[in-house]
Write a protein that holds these residues in place. Structure first.
Motif, PDB file in Angstrom:
ATOM      1  N   GLU A 193       0.831  -1.200   0.000  1.00 40.04           N
ATOM      2  CA  GLU A 193       0.000   0.000   0.000  1.00 40.04           C
ATOM      3  C   GLU A 193       0.864   1.247   0.000  1.00 40.04           C
ATOM      4  N   ARG A 194       1.970   1.198   0.709  1.00 33.71           N
ATOM      5  CA  ARG A 194       2.852   2.349   0.759  1.00 33.71           C
ATOM      6  C   ARG A 194       3.491   2.611  -0.596  1.00 33.71           C
ATOM      7  N   LYS A 195       3.679   1.553  -1.369  1.00 32.63           N
ATOM      8  CA  LYS A 195       4.336   1.701  -2.656  1.00 32.63           C
ATOM      9  C   LYS A 195       3.369   2.185  -3.737  1.00 32.63           C
ATOM     10  N   GLU A 196       2.084   2.086  -3.464  1.00 33.72           N
ATOM     11  CA  GLU A 196       1.087   2.515  -4.433  1.00 33.72           C
ATOM     12  C   GLU A 196       1.009   4.037  -4.444  1.00 33.72           C
ATOM     13  N   LEU A 197       1.135   4.638  -5.624  1.00 38.00           N
ATOM     14  CA  LEU A 197       1.059   6.094  -5.725  1.00 38.00           C
ATOM     15  C   LEU A 197      -0.382   6.561  -5.581  1.00 38.00           C
ATOM     16  N   SER A 198      -0.539   7.721  -4.952  1.00 34.54           N
ATOM     17  CA  SER A 198      -1.863   8.337  -4.865  1.00 34.54           C
ATOM     18  C   SER A 198      -2.210   8.934  -6.230  1.00 34.54           C
ATOM     19  N   PRO A 199      -3.494   9.241  -6.470  1.00 36.36           N
ATOM     20  CA  PRO A 199      -3.869   9.875  -7.742  1.00 36.36           C
ATOM     21  C   PRO A 199      -3.086  11.164  -8.001  1.00 36.36           C
ATOM     22  N   ARG A 200      -2.871  11.970  -6.960  1.00 42.32           N
ATOM     23  CA  ARG A 200      -2.142  13.220  -7.149  1.00 42.32           C
ATOM     24  C   ARG A 200      -0.677  12.960  -7.490  1.00 42.32           C
ATOM     25  N   GLU A 201      -0.078  11.947  -6.856  1.00 45.09           N
ATOM     26  CA  GLU A 201       1.311  11.593  -7.169  1.00 45.09           C
ATOM     27  C   GLU A 201       1.434  11.115  -8.613  1.00 45.09           C
ATOM     28  N   LYS A 202       0.426  10.393  -9.089  1.00 46.74           N
ATOM     29  CA  LYS A 202       0.441   9.952 -10.488  1.00 46.74           C
ATOM     30  C   LYS A 202       0.387  11.145 -11.431  1.00 46.74           C
ATOM     31  N   GLU A 203      -0.392  12.170 -11.060  1.00 45.76           N
ATOM     32  CA  GLU A 203      -0.456  13.385 -11.884  1.00 45.76           C
ATOM     33  C   GLU A 203       0.909  14.076 -11.922  1.00 45.76           C
ATOM     34  N   VAL A 204       1.608  14.077 -10.793  1.00 50.49           N
ATOM     35  CA  VAL A 204       2.945  14.687 -10.746  1.00 50.49           C
ATOM     36  C   VAL A 204       3.914  13.897 -11.630  1.00 50.49           C
TER      37      VAL A 204
END
Length: 201
Positions: free
Chosen positions: A129-140
């Protein structure tokens, strides 16, 4: 027992001694054996290999990008590298590092860097779970691989440039990817972007 090291690598003697004295007086790390050492580039690889976690402060003028990549690739342990600088650095140089610290910065800035980089590694478990990027991190990530600057990404996402920099550090920490080229491969494989969107960059 966990072992952590703060390494002062190839820094000018006055800077190295000043940082060592300040760190020795002020730093507190729980759940870890902490050592603060001054090394040259010939000894650093062996030292990193013998420590669970390493936070390296180094002069980006004194060591080569090849050594940075070698340290990251040869170690399966947690390693963060901070550039200690006294004048403006090219963007491609800054991108090699996890953080930067100016010799003109305040001691509180040094504290922030250490807290941000050391504390998350006190726990041994890194879940998926920690390794999964958040939606905002994916946008970055998408902004980065399209060649956008931090300021441009911040404008696009309606956040501050500092927030974008925080996202970038979190992304590097989660993915263990420290270069735009590596992020580009990740973004294509993860289908965040199409190859034609980045092939010309």
């Amino acid at each position: 027992m966990n072992q952590a090291a703060i390494i002062l690598l190839e820094l000018p003697p006055v800077v190295s001694e000043g940082m060592r004295q300040w760190l020795t007086k002020t730093i507190k790390v729980e759940s870890a054996i902490l050592s603060i050492v001054t090394l040259d580039s010939h000894r650093v690889s062996e030292f990193v290999a013998n420590n669970r976690y390493s936070l390296i402060f180094t002069d980006p003028i004194a060591i080569s990008p090849r050594l940075i990549e070698s340290l990251r690739q040869s170690s399966d342990r947690n390693i963060k590298i901070v550039a200690v600088y006294h004048s403006a650095l090219p963007r491609e140089t800054v991108n090699l590092y996890d953080d930067t610290f100016s010799i003109y910065d305040t001691p509180s800035r040094l504290s922030e860097i250490i807290e941000r980089t050391l504390q998350p590694h006190d726990s041994e478990n890194g879940d998926d779970e920690r390794k999964e990027l958040s939606p905002r991190e994916k946008e970055v990530v998408i902004g980065i691989v399209k060649g956008m600057s931090n300021k441009e990404i911040a404008t696009l996402l309606n956040v501050s440039a500092n927030t974008v920099m925080t996202h970038r550090r979190n992304i590097a920490s989660k993915l263990k990817i420290h270069s735009p080229a590596g992020l580009t491969i990740y973004a294509i494989v993860s289908k965040l972007v199409k190859i034609e969107e980045v092939s010309g960059l």
